[in-house]
Design an enzyme around this catalytic site. Structure first.
Site, PDB file in Angstrom:
ATOM      1  N   LYS A 175       0.769  -1.249  -0.146  1.00 45.56           N
ATOM      2  CA  LYS A 175      -0.073  -0.137   0.469  1.00 45.56           C
ATOM      3  C   LYS A 175       0.675   1.525   0.026  1.00 45.56           C
ATOM      4  CE  LYS A 175      -0.547   2.229   3.412  1.00 45.56           C
ATOM      5  NZ  LYS A 175       0.851   2.582   4.464  1.00 45.56           N
ATOM      6  N   HIS A 205       0.344  -5.167   5.628  1.00 43.33           N
ATOM      7  CA  HIS A 205       0.742  -5.652   7.000  1.00 43.33           C
ATOM      8  C   HIS A 205      -0.408  -6.538   8.089  1.00 43.33           C
ATOM      9  CE1 HIS A 205       2.668  -1.867   8.485  1.00 43.33           C
ATOM     10  NE2 HIS A 205       2.108  -2.459   9.608  1.00 43.33           N
ATOM     11  N   LYS A 209      -0.948  -9.369  10.760  1.00 43.33           N
ATOM     12  CA  LYS A 209      -0.802  -9.258  12.442  1.00 43.33           C
ATOM     13  C   LYS A 209      -1.287  -9.527  13.322  1.00 43.33           C
ATOM     14  CE  LYS A 209       0.056  -4.133  12.667  1.00 43.33           C
ATOM     15  NZ  LYS A 209       1.273  -3.958  12.976  1.00 43.33           N
ATOM     16  N   GLU A 243      -0.446   6.375  16.811  1.00 46.75           N
ATOM     17  CA  GLU A 243       1.100   6.324  16.926  1.00 46.75           C
ATOM     18  C   GLU A 243       1.073   7.490  18.204  1.00 46.75           C
ATOM     19  OE1 GLU A 243       2.506   4.598  13.405  1.00 46.75           O
ATOM     20  OE2 GLU A 243       0.430   5.688  12.286  1.00 46.75           O
ATOM     21  N   ASP A 262      -2.901   7.409   4.048  1.00 45.96           N
ATOM     22  CA  ASP A 262      -1.599   6.139   4.909  1.00 45.96           C
ATOM     23  C   ASP A 262      -2.628   4.965   6.006  1.00 45.96           C
ATOM     24  OD1 ASP A 262       1.130   6.129   5.454  1.00 45.96           O
ATOM     25  OD2 ASP A 262       0.439   6.701   7.730  1.00 45.96           O
ATOM     26  N   HIS A 267      -4.635  -0.541   5.653  1.00 47.20           N
ATOM     27  CA  HIS A 267      -5.105  -0.664   7.417  1.00 47.20           C
ATOM     28  C   HIS A 267      -6.900  -0.259   7.608  1.00 47.20           C
ATOM     29  CE1 HIS A 267      -0.223  -0.794   6.431  1.00 47.20           C
ATOM     30  NE2 HIS A 267       0.093   0.218   7.383  1.00 47.20           N
ATOM     31  N   LYS A 367      -0.635  10.539  14.274  1.00 44.22           N
ATOM     32  CA  LYS A 367       0.655  10.220  14.601  1.00 44.22           C
ATOM     33  C   LYS A 367       0.628  11.116  15.810  1.00 44.22           C
ATOM     34  CE  LYS A 367       1.861   8.396  10.722  1.00 44.22           C
ATOM     35  NZ  LYS A 367       2.329   7.043  10.400  1.00 44.22           N
TER      36      LYS A 367
HETATM   37  C1  BG6 Z   1       2.701   1.998   7.182  1.00 45.21           C
HETATM   38  C2  BG6 Z   1       2.195   3.441   7.620  1.00 45.21           C
HETATM   39  O1  BG6 Z   1       1.333   1.209   6.871  1.00 45.21           O
HETATM   40  O2  BG6 Z   1       2.490   1.960   8.734  1.00 45.21           O
HETATM   41  C3  BG6 Z   1       3.234   4.310   8.955  1.00 45.21           C
HETATM   42  O3  BG6 Z   1       2.579   3.766   5.965  1.00 45.21           O
HETATM   43  C4  BG6 Z   1       2.368   4.000  10.130  1.00 45.21           C
HETATM   44  O4  BG6 Z   1       2.732   6.025   8.482  1.00 45.21           O
HETATM   45  C5  BG6 Z   1       2.586   2.213  10.209  1.00 45.21           C
HETATM   46  O5  BG6 Z   1       3.570   4.636  10.929  1.00 45.21           O
HETATM   47  C6  BG6 Z   1       2.397   1.486  11.507  1.00 45.21           C
HETATM   48  O6  BG6 Z   1       2.245   0.078  11.583  1.00 45.21           O
HETATM   49  P1  BG6 Z   1       2.942  -0.855  12.608  1.00 45.21           P
HETATM   50  O7  BG6 Z   1       2.765  -1.521  12.110  1.00 45.21           O
HETATM   51  O8  BG6 Z   1       4.359   0.042  13.117  1.00 45.21           O
HETATM   52  O9  BG6 Z   1       1.311  -0.034  13.146  1.00 45.21           O
END
Ligand code: BG6
Length: 534
Positions: A175, A205, A209, A243, A262, A267, A367
């Protein structure tokens, strides 16, 4: 999956890790485009190294790394060794590194032009393939900026590398799949010109999880929850991805993307579809993906005239994260001082189907929030008759079932008990299950292993990608057109997001689940004090 049959006879098929039996990869060659970039160095190569160290890779493999930066394989190995030592610290092991390093090759070329594909890839691969007996199985991983996707796909295609002459030819893309509906469609057209759908592995990803996987088991392997999983018993659902990180060094990408592209387009909507899907008829890639896509098809389009009642966006200002002062988004290197890119969004989503009619799904992600936390919480309805209200003052908290995805993984359920004593007095308690970290494969390791095994369950289908863009493209366009620079920043780094996000849910008589638990509040307070003492 006939292409996968060339596993050497002597090699074991499974590896036991903790109490789990995990299938070992078949012979393969991994070609990484963008191997000198951040994604390859921080996520991809560490994931392959981990798999190797855990004995989850066949002996018959090698990694062919390419990027535009000039260097030879030895220099590249040095760089990767240093970065693995930094990222994996105590998990780095010199003996396994030495074995792994021999399988790492680097070739520098400009992958936006076709010639090097013929010279570098097509000429060098066969020799290495013979050496490592990989049976012609190739995985092309595009760890490059989205702007380069199309030219890499095109060049792979015209140089004949997408053909499955001997083994398989899988292509992996991450993505964002496009930046709106029409670019996603265009990207897919280029992909489909040279690759069949079964060769395409679109990674999100989050889907890999462990707890997301476990939600499927939880819902469909237990009979006690599924009867409650609908509008009759559930008041609403919250999905949170918070985050603490800012945008790190990714201003170029993030300024163009913003939080909706993003985090939401893939996600968040993937988490939503796993939560809301109907039971698949079989635990097979396409049957599971069919059901997830049906959820996306049922999402009610956002009413653009009253978008503020459904979507709230924010951008962080200066603040404090875990005791340390941090700059505002607009002060991050590479970000415009007038930027209107959102770093936070909260949304109210409805799914118009029989099961979820009238149940709001509240989604939020941002964020520079006070904690790193990803969770899905199912908020059940109040009991139908408050028979205790005459004898006690306490408010009866409805039951909440929480799936914790990050940082610790587990499931918990709150319910009411009676406090001992003569007075009628309720006590909310928590039934909690934490996943034992028996197997510590991270999301990237799972997706890579599945790609090596040809299992597409954890990967997205184009139909789903297009559906999410259909829903979100008009929202992004509307917000882009109406967001004045003056409204940002509207939340301080380290806070839980803008006030309007609270209003979004509070005006409907509900509350966001607090991001900070009492323990976390205490931890933040202590680190803030430490910060002052510095
Ligand atoms: C990514 C985003 O796909 O996922 C990032 O581009 C984000 O901005 C990240 O920080 C978060 O992934 P995880 O696995 O650390 O929660």
């Amino acid at each position: 999956m006939e292409n996968l049959k060339n596993l050497s006879e002597e090699e074991p098929r499974y590896q036991i890790i903790g109490s789990c039996e995990i299938e070992i990869s078949r012979p393969f060659c991994l070609v990484i485009f963008g191997a000198a970039g951040d994604l390859a160095k921080r996520k991809l190569i560490p994931a392959v190294y981990h798999l190797y160290k855990d004995g989850l890779l066949t002996q018959n493999f090698f990694i062919f790394c390419t990027d535009i930066i000039e260097m030879d394989s030895n220099r590249y190995r040095e760089i990767i060794k240093k970065s693995l030592k930094n990222t994996l610290t105590k998990y780095f092991n010199i003996t396994s590194w030495e074995g792994f390093a021999t399988k790492l090759y680097y070739s520098s070329f400009d992958f936006t032009v076709p010639e090097p594909y013929l010279k570098s890839v097509k000429e060098q691969l066969p020799e290495l393939e013979r050496k490592y007996k990989t049976g012609g199985n190739r995985i092309f991983y595009l760890a490059v900026p989205p702007s380069v996707f199309e030219s890499v796909i095109y060049n792979l295609g015209i140089s004949g590398l997408s053909r499955e002459d001997k083994g398989y030819a899988h292509i992996v893309i991450e993505k964002p799949f496009g930046r709106d509906y029409s670019s996603a469609k265009k990207l897919n057209t280029v992909l489909r010109e040279y690759f069949e759908e079964k060769q395409i592995f679109r990674i999100d990803h989050y889907v890999a999880k462990e707890t997301v996987q476990n939600m499927l088991m939880f819902r469909f392997a237990n009979s006690i929850f599924e009867p409650l999983w609908n509008r009759r018993y559930i008041d609403h659902i919250q999905i949170t991805v918070a985050e603490t990180l800012g945008i790190e060094h990714r201003a170029g990408y993030y300024e163009e993307a913003g939080v909706i592209r993003d985090m939401f387009q893939s996600h968040m909507f993937q988490l939503l579809s796993v939560t809301a899907m109907e039971p698949p008829v079989a635990f097979k890639a396409d049957r599971v993906r069919d059901e997830k896509i049906k959820v996306l098809h049922s999402i009610r389009p956002f009413p653009l005239d009253s978008i503020n009642e459904y979507v709230v966006i924010g951008q962080y200002g200066r603040g404090t994260i875990q005791g340390n002062p941090v700059v505002s988004y607009r002060e991050e290197p590479g970000v415009s001082p007038e930027s209107t890119t959102p770093t936070f969004a909260a949304m109210k989503v409805y799914i118009d189907n029989w099961r979820w009619n009238g149940v709001p799904f509240y989604l939020r992600s941002g964020k520079r929030l006070p904690v790193r936390k990803t969770e899905i919480s199912i908020h059940f309805k109040q009991v139908p008759h408050m028979m205790f209200s005459k004898v006690m003052d306490e408010n009866i908290e409805p039951n909440i079932l929480v799936f914790r995805l990050q940082p610790d993984e587990g499931v918990s359920l709150t319910f009411q008990t009676k406090k001992p004593g003569t007075r009628v007095c309720l006590n909310p308690v928590l039934m909690d299950f934490s996943y034992q970290k028996d197997v510590s494969l991270d999301a990237y390791e799972w997706v890579l292993l599945d790609c090596m095994l040809g299992d597409q369950m954890l990967f997205l289908r184009q139909e789903g990608v297009e559906e999410t863009w259909t829903i979100l493209t008009p929202v992004i366009e509307k917000l882009d057109a109406t967001t004045e620079p003056g409204i940002f920043p509207n939340y301080a780094a380290g806070s839980s997001g803008p006030d309007e996000a609270n209003l979004l849910i509070e005006r409907e008589g509900r509350l966001w689940k607090s991001l900070i638990t009492v323990k976390e509040h205490e931890r933040t307070r202590i680190s803030r004090l430490r910060g002052y003492k510095k």
